[in-house]
Motif scaffolding. Structure first.
Motif, short mmCIF file in Angstrom:
data_model
loop_
_atom_site.label_atom_id
_atom_site.label_comp_id
_atom_site.label_asym_id
_atom_site.label_seq_id
_atom_site.Cartn_x
_atom_site.Cartn_y
_atom_site.Cartn_z
N LYS A 31 87.54 -69.14 59.80
CA LYS A 31 86.79 -67.88 59.85
C LYS A 31 87.60 -66.70 59.29
O LYS A 31 87.06 -65.64 59.06
N ALA A 32 88.90 -66.89 59.09
CA ALA A 32 89.76 -65.81 58.61
C ALA A 32 89.82 -65.74 57.09
O ALA A 32 90.49 -64.88 56.55
N GLY A 33 89.16 -66.63 56.40
CA GLY A 33 89.22 -66.68 54.95
C GLY A 33 89.88 -67.97 54.51
O GLY A 33 90.73 -68.53 55.22
N TYR A 34 89.47 -68.44 53.36
CA TYR A 34 89.92 -69.75 52.89
C TYR A 34 91.42 -69.80 52.67
O TYR A 34 92.10 -70.68 53.19
N LEU A 35 91.97 -68.87 51.91
CA LEU A 35 93.40 -68.91 51.60
C LEU A 35 94.25 -68.72 52.85
O LEU A 35 95.30 -69.35 52.98
N ALA A 37 93.40 -69.65 55.94
CA ALA A 37 93.32 -70.88 56.73
C ALA A 37 94.15 -72.00 56.09
O ALA A 37 94.88 -72.70 56.79
N VAL A 38 94.04 -72.15 54.79
CA VAL A 38 94.79 -73.21 54.11
C VAL A 38 96.29 -72.94 54.21
O VAL A 38 97.08 -73.85 54.49
N SER A 39 96.70 -71.70 54.03
CA SER A 39 98.10 -71.34 54.15
C SER A 39 98.62 -71.62 55.55
O SER A 39 99.73 -72.13 55.74
N PHE A 40 97.81 -71.32 56.57
CA PHE A 40 98.21 -71.58 57.95
C PHE A 40 98.42 -73.07 58.19
O PHE A 40 99.43 -73.48 58.75
N TRP A 41 97.46 -73.89 57.77
CA TRP A 41 97.56 -75.33 58.01
C TRP A 41 98.72 -75.96 57.26
O TRP A 41 99.43 -76.82 57.78
N ILE A 42 98.95 -75.52 56.03
CA ILE A 42 100.08 -76.05 55.27
C ILE A 42 101.39 -75.63 55.92
O ILE A 42 102.33 -76.42 56.02
N GLY A 43 101.46 -74.39 56.39
CA GLY A 43 102.66 -73.94 57.10
C GLY A 43 102.89 -74.72 58.39
O GLY A 43 104.03 -75.05 58.74
N LEU A 44 101.81 -75.05 59.09
CA LEU A 44 101.92 -75.85 60.31
C LEU A 44 102.41 -77.26 59.99
O LEU A 44 103.27 -77.81 60.70
N TYR A 45 101.90 -77.84 58.92
CA TYR A 45 102.39 -79.15 58.49
C TYR A 45 103.87 -79.09 58.11
O TYR A 45 104.63 -80.02 58.36
N LEU A 80 103.67 -70.27 51.25
CA LEU A 80 104.08 -68.92 50.86
C LEU A 80 103.35 -68.46 49.61
O LEU A 80 102.90 -67.31 49.53
N GLY A 81 103.20 -69.34 48.64
CA GLY A 81 102.46 -69.00 47.42
C GLY A 81 101.02 -68.64 47.71
O GLY A 81 100.49 -67.68 47.15
N LEU A 82 100.37 -69.39 48.60
CA LEU A 82 98.99 -69.08 48.97
C LEU A 82 98.91 -67.75 49.72
O LEU A 82 97.96 -66.98 49.54
N HIS A 83 99.89 -67.49 50.56
CA HIS A 83 99.91 -66.23 51.29
C HIS A 83 100.07 -65.04 50.33
O HIS A 83 99.39 -64.03 50.47
N ILE A 84 100.93 -65.19 49.35
CA ILE A 84 101.11 -64.13 48.35
C ILE A 84 99.85 -63.96 47.52
O ILE A 84 99.41 -62.84 47.24
N ALA A 85 99.22 -65.07 47.14
CA ALA A 85 97.99 -65.00 46.35
C ALA A 85 96.88 -64.30 47.14
O ALA A 85 96.11 -63.52 46.58
N ARG A 86 96.81 -64.57 48.43
CA ARG A 86 95.80 -63.92 49.28
C ARG A 86 96.04 -62.42 49.33
O ARG A 86 95.11 -61.62 49.27
N ASN A 87 97.31 -62.00 49.41
CA ASN A 87 97.61 -60.57 49.46
C ASN A 87 97.29 -59.88 48.14
O ASN A 87 96.88 -58.72 48.14
N PHE A 88 97.48 -60.57 47.02
CA PHE A 88 97.14 -59.98 45.73
C PHE A 88 95.64 -59.94 45.50
O PHE A 88 95.14 -59.13 44.74
N ALA A 89 94.91 -60.85 46.14
CA ALA A 89 93.47 -60.90 45.96
C ALA A 89 92.78 -59.72 46.65
O ALA A 89 91.67 -59.34 46.27
N HIS A 90 93.44 -59.14 47.66
CA HIS A 90 92.82 -58.01 48.38
C HIS A 90 93.18 -56.73 47.78
O HIS A 90 93.80 -56.17 47.23
#
Length: 90
Positions: A31-35, A37-45, A80-90
């Motif tokens: 619900k927080a956005g695709y990037l 959520a994916v960044s969170f799960w990859i970080g958890l893994y 980290l790359g997905l997190h940075i991409a999400r910040n640039f997308a906003h």
């Protein structure tokens, strides 16, 4: 190139790709956005890989192939790359 790797290295690459695919699928339900959520799960893994490496007492610098430490670093880099991409997308 993949044929020259040992069985442990091929298994680490297979686990890495599987975790990316699972994270991509689970991210569609976030619900927080695709990037995010994916960044969170990859970080958890990635954190789970560090725990497995510590439990299995794997060495960080290993010359004979990839292990959980390598996988944790790869997953952390992608997260980290997905997190940075999400910040640039906003």
């Amino acid at each position: 190139m993949l044929s020259r790797l040992n069985a442990g290295s091929r298994l680490a690459i297979r686990r890495f790709c599987t975790k990316l695919a699972i994270s991509a699928v689970i991210g569609t339900y976030g619900k927080a956005g695709y990037l995010t959520a994916v960044s969170f799960w990859i970080g958890l893994y990635s954190a789970c890989c560090v725990a497995f490496a510590l439990i299995l007492k794997e060495r960080f610098f290993q010359r004979d192939g990839f292990n959980h430490w390598d996988e944790a670093l790869w997953l952390g880099f992608v997260a980290l790359g997905l997190h940075i991409a999400r910040n640039f997308a906003h």
